[in-house]
Design a protein around this motif. Structure first.
Motif, short mmCIF file in Angstrom:
data_model
loop_
_atom_site.label_atom_id
_atom_site.label_comp_id
_atom_site.label_asym_id
_atom_site.label_seq_id
_atom_site.Cartn_x
_atom_site.Cartn_y
_atom_site.Cartn_z
N LEU A 1 -0.63 20.66 -9.72
CA LEU A 1 0.48 20.18 -11.27
C LEU A 1 1.22 19.34 -10.54
N ILE A 2 1.33 19.25 -9.04
CA ILE A 2 2.31 17.71 -9.02
C ILE A 2 1.03 17.31 -7.80
N ARG A 3 0.06 17.60 -7.84
CA ARG A 3 -1.05 17.14 -7.31
C ARG A 3 -1.64 15.86 -8.17
N ASP A 4 -1.72 16.73 -9.66
CA ASP A 4 -2.19 16.20 -11.00
C ASP A 4 -1.45 14.77 -11.14
N ALA A 5 0.27 15.12 -10.78
CA ALA A 5 1.09 14.41 -11.01
C ALA A 5 0.83 12.99 -10.59
N THR A 6 0.73 13.40 -8.82
CA THR A 6 0.76 11.89 -8.04
C THR A 6 -0.42 11.27 -8.92
N ARG A 7 -1.94 11.82 -8.55
CA ARG A 7 -3.45 10.92 -8.78
C ARG A 7 -2.69 10.46 -10.74
N ALA A 8 -2.02 10.81 -11.94
CA ALA A 8 -1.56 10.15 -12.84
C ALA A 8 -0.95 8.76 -12.87
N PHE A 9 -0.21 8.65 -11.78
CA PHE A 9 -0.01 7.26 -11.26
C PHE A 9 -1.05 6.97 -10.89
N SER A 10 -2.16 7.02 -10.11
CA SER A 10 -3.44 6.44 -9.75
C SER A 10 -3.05 6.05 -8.38
N HIS B 1 0.64 -1.47 -0.12
CA HIS B 1 0.45 -0.34 0.04
C HIS B 1 0.65 0.93 0.23
N LEU B 2 0.07 2.20 -0.59
CA LEU B 2 1.04 3.53 -0.59
C LEU B 2 -0.02 4.95 -1.21
N ALA B 3 0.44 5.93 -0.21
CA ALA B 3 0.10 7.42 -0.28
C ALA B 3 0.91 8.22 -0.37
N VAL B 4 0.48 9.22 -1.38
CA VAL B 4 1.10 10.85 -0.89
C VAL B 4 1.13 11.69 -0.26
N ILE B 5 2.06 11.55 0.54
CA ILE B 5 1.11 12.73 1.63
C ILE B 5 1.49 14.36 1.41
N LEU B 6 0.86 15.68 1.27
CA LEU B 6 0.70 16.78 0.53
C LEU B 6 0.44 17.84 2.23
N ASP B 7 1.25 19.50 1.84
CA ASP B 7 0.13 19.96 3.16
C ASP B 7 -0.98 20.34 1.98
N LEU C 1 -1.83 -0.93 -4.22
CA LEU C 1 -1.26 -0.86 -5.23
C LEU C 1 -1.89 -1.95 -5.94
N ASP C 2 -2.30 -1.84 -7.24
CA ASP C 2 -2.70 -2.78 -7.77
C ASP C 2 -2.86 -1.88 -9.07
N GLU C 3 -2.43 -2.90 -10.64
CA GLU C 3 -2.66 -1.95 -12.07
C GLU C 3 -2.25 -0.74 -11.76
N VAL C 4 -1.81 -0.63 -12.98
CA VAL C 4 -1.89 1.77 -13.05
C VAL C 4 -1.90 1.79 -14.12
N PRO C 5 -3.18 1.98 -14.49
CA PRO C 5 -3.85 2.70 -15.47
C PRO C 5 -3.22 3.50 -16.78
N PRO C 6 -2.33 2.98 -17.55
CA PRO C 6 -1.36 3.77 -17.88
C PRO C 6 -2.30 5.03 -18.75
N GLU C 7 -3.14 4.48 -19.10
CA GLU C 7 -3.46 6.46 -20.03
C GLU C 7 -3.25 7.39 -19.49
N PRO C 8 -4.24 8.01 -17.57
CA PRO C 8 -3.54 9.43 -17.54
C PRO C 8 -2.33 9.76 -16.71
N LEU C 9 -1.15 8.22 -16.70
CA LEU C 9 -0.11 8.89 -16.92
C LEU C 9 0.36 9.73 -18.46
N ALA C 10 0.17 8.92 -19.45
CA ALA C 10 0.69 8.18 -20.45
C ALA C 10 -0.13 10.28 -21.17
N ALA C 11 -1.47 10.37 -20.58
CA ALA C 11 -2.21 11.45 -20.70
C ALA C 11 -1.68 12.60 -19.90
#
Length: 944
Positions: free
Chosen positions: A96-105, A59-65, A267-277
């Motif tokens: 955009l950094i939040r978007d980057a994190t979510r792009a990795f699902s 399991h993994l999560a990114v924590i931000l202020d 952590l499951d499979e990462v859909p490539p589409e959001p990351l590629a976009a």
């Protein structure tokens, strides 16, 4: 899934600022700043790859202020009050950094009114309660309070900068107490970054000792009443409330709401589409290629790094200044080869010839490049594609068994064509040292690139990763590559157990030496593209890179010193020092150690009762030069005597004694070591010995220079730029009066005296000279008053008059400061940047110091650039004139010193003057001539 779930909590806020300071300013196709976003994305990607290779998380999560405000600001309104606002170009990158994190699902968690540390603490404790293992990806000392085990569930930390795990032992090593007492230590020592008060004067060591001895904060504070009278006792009692407040501020909340469940972090499979976009939208071409190279969707977040990632950054386009830095696989020391046969060495040489680029490093028996033995050579052709060629390994005992290695003479003969080939670029880090080592072994090297010089030309004075930006390999590897290099101490040991590198087992020696070449290759690929995108190519290619072999040759030449004369001077200085000590003791009325600042301060301000004594944090009076000069100006005879004593003691220790010890037994000469990155403005500095600090205009300085002599039949020639900084100021500030004076060959100080005081005499010319130079160093009214011995108001009137007579100087100062405040750096006429990170500091002393330095840096830096260009052109010009036997020996400030046959003085002088006078051209056309004064003599002193 593993039997026990393992949760990784990533401190994303720390990643953001590391990414921002690590990369140059990049923009995406829409012109939006994305340097930090790109860095953050690559760091998250690298983390995923590293974890996959190790014991990857379940399991993994990114924590931000969420914001800069939290509940702690309600408790203490000055909490984090000292922190400056984030840089303007970083603010639009936060979403955009939040978007980057979510792009990795990946879950991206932030909550109002609490900090990322509190969210991490809450999730860590909840996971631990459920029997999960937790790893916090951070190096934040506050989070170390969480480390430990409960009911078999473990919390540890991962410092990705150092690639190190942090558990109880590491916490105890850092703080001297266990994790449960870290908060108590932090409460006592405070934190200037977060503006947590703590107790003034209590540092980490004292805080750790108090908590370890008494078992906790309250007990330590209670025990203060029973302590012996001391400053510490007073501070503990007086500031108890500050410590108790600080304890509340450093305590992590463990009861925050948990907006994402632990199971949702799986952590499951990462859909490539959001990351590629996401990667495509922001122009992260090389990362997109890596994703595509994975043949579609990666199986999970930790499978994102293919075995052979692209290492070339995407080219910049007109749509945006995007040039992502290369990405490399993690350093793998097990991949390095130890080359022990001539056949394998020849194969490496053939590959290097084909590659047209090779990183090179040497290993030696000592740090003295003029005395050391060559122990081995390492080469690198790519990341993890490196080797070490041992040449001098084996015990110092002649009967000791020597490991299999290539014959030194045969290896050097094989390497010589490669190192001398114009078709192959040789990359070094601090190459000047290696060039000298190889030259002493009969090997010439060309062409040369130097990653240390690249770093300096990009980041001189810059603060990176929140600290000052040094240019050593270990620092750059950590900063730019996220890698921690092996240290010499790790390989050779320390103290009595230390061994020479030649006795290190070959497997360990290979890991250490080949890593140096590997890291150098990676740094070259990382820094070289930045030169073009950040405007560093001009200064690197036209000034600094060509200088490396020139300075190396000067160091090899060295200069002869007269040992007998030095010994006599040392004896004379010793006698004068002893006489001054007696005088000082007589005035003081008692004997004391003159060289002890503590004892001197007590004599001056306690025994003799002089006013104005100030104690520092150590509790002792300041007795630096400015204090003594002030007291001397106020009539304190003892202060003047101490200043004389200090100067003589320094000159004796630094020169007349040290120079005798520095004579090379093989050459009979002294070989100073020049640093090309020692001064922010670009000036060369020298060590062992330092030749920059010999007094220029004093009799003592002249006597020391008399000890630097020419070989029999030769003379020394000293060529000195005349008032070059004033000439450059006239040009850069566009001051017609000064330009006219220089063009007509007038004495500039006399001209200034006329403009300032209406007449020229010894007094007015002396004052004008002081003012001319002081203004260029951004001196204050009080500083000028001290130098001239006048009141501050009178000094201010002189400054005002100067600006009235030379308004261009004032405009230059205002314009320079505005540009530095706006851009963060100053620039010379040759585009050398010097960064001033404290130019907007809230600390007045820091800010004013930066302002003074910023005013002078473009002028002093341009002066340094010009003499460097003269040095690079000098030997080719002399060789073209049939004077290739003339040797350039020293560069000190604005002066070059040569050694040559007496019969060649006239011919050489003409060449040297021509080269120096025209050194700025054609890159820069100056409005004023550069004057060059030349003198000759059998000694350096006589040449002046």
């Amino acid at each position: 899934m593993a039997e026990t779930p393992h949760l990784y909590l990533v401190d994303g806020s720390a990643y953001i600022f590391r990414a921002y300071h690590r990369l140059p300013p990049l923009t995406d196709p829409e012109g939006t700043p994305v340097g930090a976003v790109y860095g953050y994305t690559t760091m998250l990607w690298k983390l995923a790859d590293d974890l996959h290779k190790a014991d990857g998380p379940t399991h993994l999560a990114v924590i931000l202020d969420k914001s800069s405000q939290s509940f702690r600001n309600e408790i203490y309104d000055q909490y984090k009050a000292n922190r400056p606002p984030p840089p303007e170009d970083l603010v639009p990158q936060f979403p955009l950094i939040r978007d980057a994190t979510r792009a990795f699902s990946l879950p991206c968690i932030e909550e109002p009114d609490v900090e990322a540390d509190d969210i991490i603490a809450s999730y860590a404790r909840e996971a631990q309660r459920q029997g999960w293992h937790v790893t916090i990806v951070s190096s934040d000392k506050d989070l170390m309070q969480l480390v430990g085990e409960r009911d078999g569930a473990r919390i540890d930390m991962l410092d990705t900068m150092k690639n190190a795990r942090i558990y109880i032992d590491e916490v105890e090593e850092k703080f001297g107490v266990g994790p449960d007492k870290v908060g108590d230590v932090l409460a006592l020592m405070g934190d200037s970054v977060d503006n947590i008060p703590g107790i003034f004067g209590v540092g980490p060591k004292t805080a750790s000792k108090l908590i370890a001895e008494h078992g906790g904060l309250t007990a330590a504070l209670d025990a203060a009443e029973g302590m012996k009278k001391s400053k510490l006792k007073e501070r503990l009692i007086e500031h108890r409330a500050d410590a108790e407040l600080s304890r509340v501020l450093v305590t992590l909340r463990e009861d925050c709401s948990l907006p994402v469940t632990l199971e949702d972090m799986k952590l499951d499979e990462v859909p490539p589409e959001p990351l590629a976009a996401f990667l495509g939208k922001h122009g992260f071409t090389s990362l997109l290629k890596r994703l595509e190279a994975g043949n579609g969707s990666p199986s999970r977040a930790t499978d994102l790094n293919p075995a052979k990632p692209e290492t070339a950054g995407a080219p910049a386009s007109s749509a945006g200044n995007r040039q992502p830095l290369p990405e490399f696989p993690a350093v793998d020391r097990s991949a390095y080869e130890c080359v022990q046969t001539l056949g394998r060495l020849e194969e490496w040489i053939a590959r290097a010839m084909a590659a047209r680029l090779v990183a090179v490093d040497t290993e030696t028996s000592s740090l003295d490049c003029m005395l050391c033995d060559l122990v081995g050579v390492s080469l690198a052709l790519g990341p993890n594609d490196a080797c070490y060629i041992p040449l001098g390994h084996g015990g110092s005992d002649m009967f000791a068994e020597r490991p299999a290695q290539v014959d030194k003479a045969a290896a050097l003969a094989a390497l010589a064509p490669l190192l001398a080939s114009d078709a192959v670029v040789k990359v070094f880090h601090n190459g000047k040292y290696d060039l000298n080592v190889l030259a002493r072994n009969g090997i010439a090297v060309t062409p040369v690139e130097d990653t240390m010089i690249m770093s300096f030309d990009l980041d001189a004075g810059r603060q990176l990763d929140g600290i000052g930006g040094g240019h050593g390999m270990d620092e750059l590897a950590s900063r730019h590559l996220g890698h921690t290099c092996l240290t010499f101490k790790e390989i050779c040991g320390t103290g009595k157990k230390a061994i020479p590198f030649g006795e290190v087992p070959l497997d360990k020696a290979t890991e250490y030496a080949a890593e140096d070449a590997d890291v150098t290759w990676r740094l070259y690929k990382t820094l070289k593209p930045r030169l073009a995108t950040e405007g560093g190519t001009r200064i690197y290619e036209r000034v600094d890179r060509p200088l490396v072999p020139v300075v190396a040759q000067m160091e090899r030449h060295g200069i002869k010193v007269d040992r007998t004369r030095l010994a006599k001077l040392s004896e004379e200085f010793a006698g004068e020092i002893a006489r001054l000590e007696k005088e000082i003791h007589r005035i003081a009325g008692t004997e004391f150690t003159v060289g002890s600042p503590k004892q001197l301060g007590e004599i001056l301000f306690d025994t003799l009762g002089y006013k104005g004594g100030k104690k520092g944090k150590s509790g002792q009076y300041s007795t630096d030069q400015s204090v003594l000069e002030r007291l001397s100006g106020e009539g304190a005879e003892i202060a003047g005597k101490v200043l004389e004593w200090r100067q003589l003691a320094k000159l004796k220790n630094t020169y007349t004694d040290a120079l005798q010890q520095a004579i090379n037994p093989e050459t009979g000469r002294v070989h100073t070591s020049y640093s090309l990155v020692g001064a922010q403005t670009g000036r060369l500095s020298s060590t062992e010995p330092n030749l920059q600090n010999i007094p220029i205009r004093t009799e003592i300085g002249r006597q020391i220079r008399e000890a630097f002599v020419a070989d029999e039949g030769n003379v020394l020639l000293a060529a000195d730029y005349s008032q070059i900084e004033l000439r450059l100021a006239a040009h850069m500030a566009d001051v017609p009066t000064l330009k006219e004076a220089f063009a007509q060959g007038e004495d500039i100080h006399s001209r200034t005296a006329i403009e300032m005081f209406g007449e020229v005499n010894r007094d007015t010319r002396g004052r004008a000279k002081t003012i001319n130079f002081a203004i260029l160093y951004g001196i204050s009214r009080w500083g000028l008053a001290g130098r001239l011995g006048v009141e501050a108001d009178e000094a201010q009137a002189m400054i005002d008059t100067y600006f009235q007579r030379f308004p261009g100087i004032q405009k230059y100062i205002v314009r320079t400061l505005e540009q530095v405040r706006e851009r963060g750096y100053s620039e010379t006429l040759f585009a050398r940047k010097t960064w001033f990170p404290r130019i907007a500091s809230k600390n007045q002393a820091e800010r004013q110091g930066s302002e003074r330095a910023a005013i002078n840096a473009p002028i002093q830096g341009t002066s340094a650039d010009i003499i460097k260009r003269a040095m690079v052109r000098m030997m080719p010009a002399l060789e073209a004139a049939g004077l290739g036997h003339v040797r350039m020996l020293l560069q000190v400030h604005d002066e070059l010193v040569f050694e040559l046959p007496e019969g060649d003085v006239d011919a050489a002088s003409a060449v040297i003057e021509r080269v120096m006078a025209g050194a700025a051209e054609p890159a820069v056309k100056l409005d004023i001539p550069l004057g060059v004064d030349i003198g000759t003599g059998t000694s350096w002193g006589a040449a002046h």
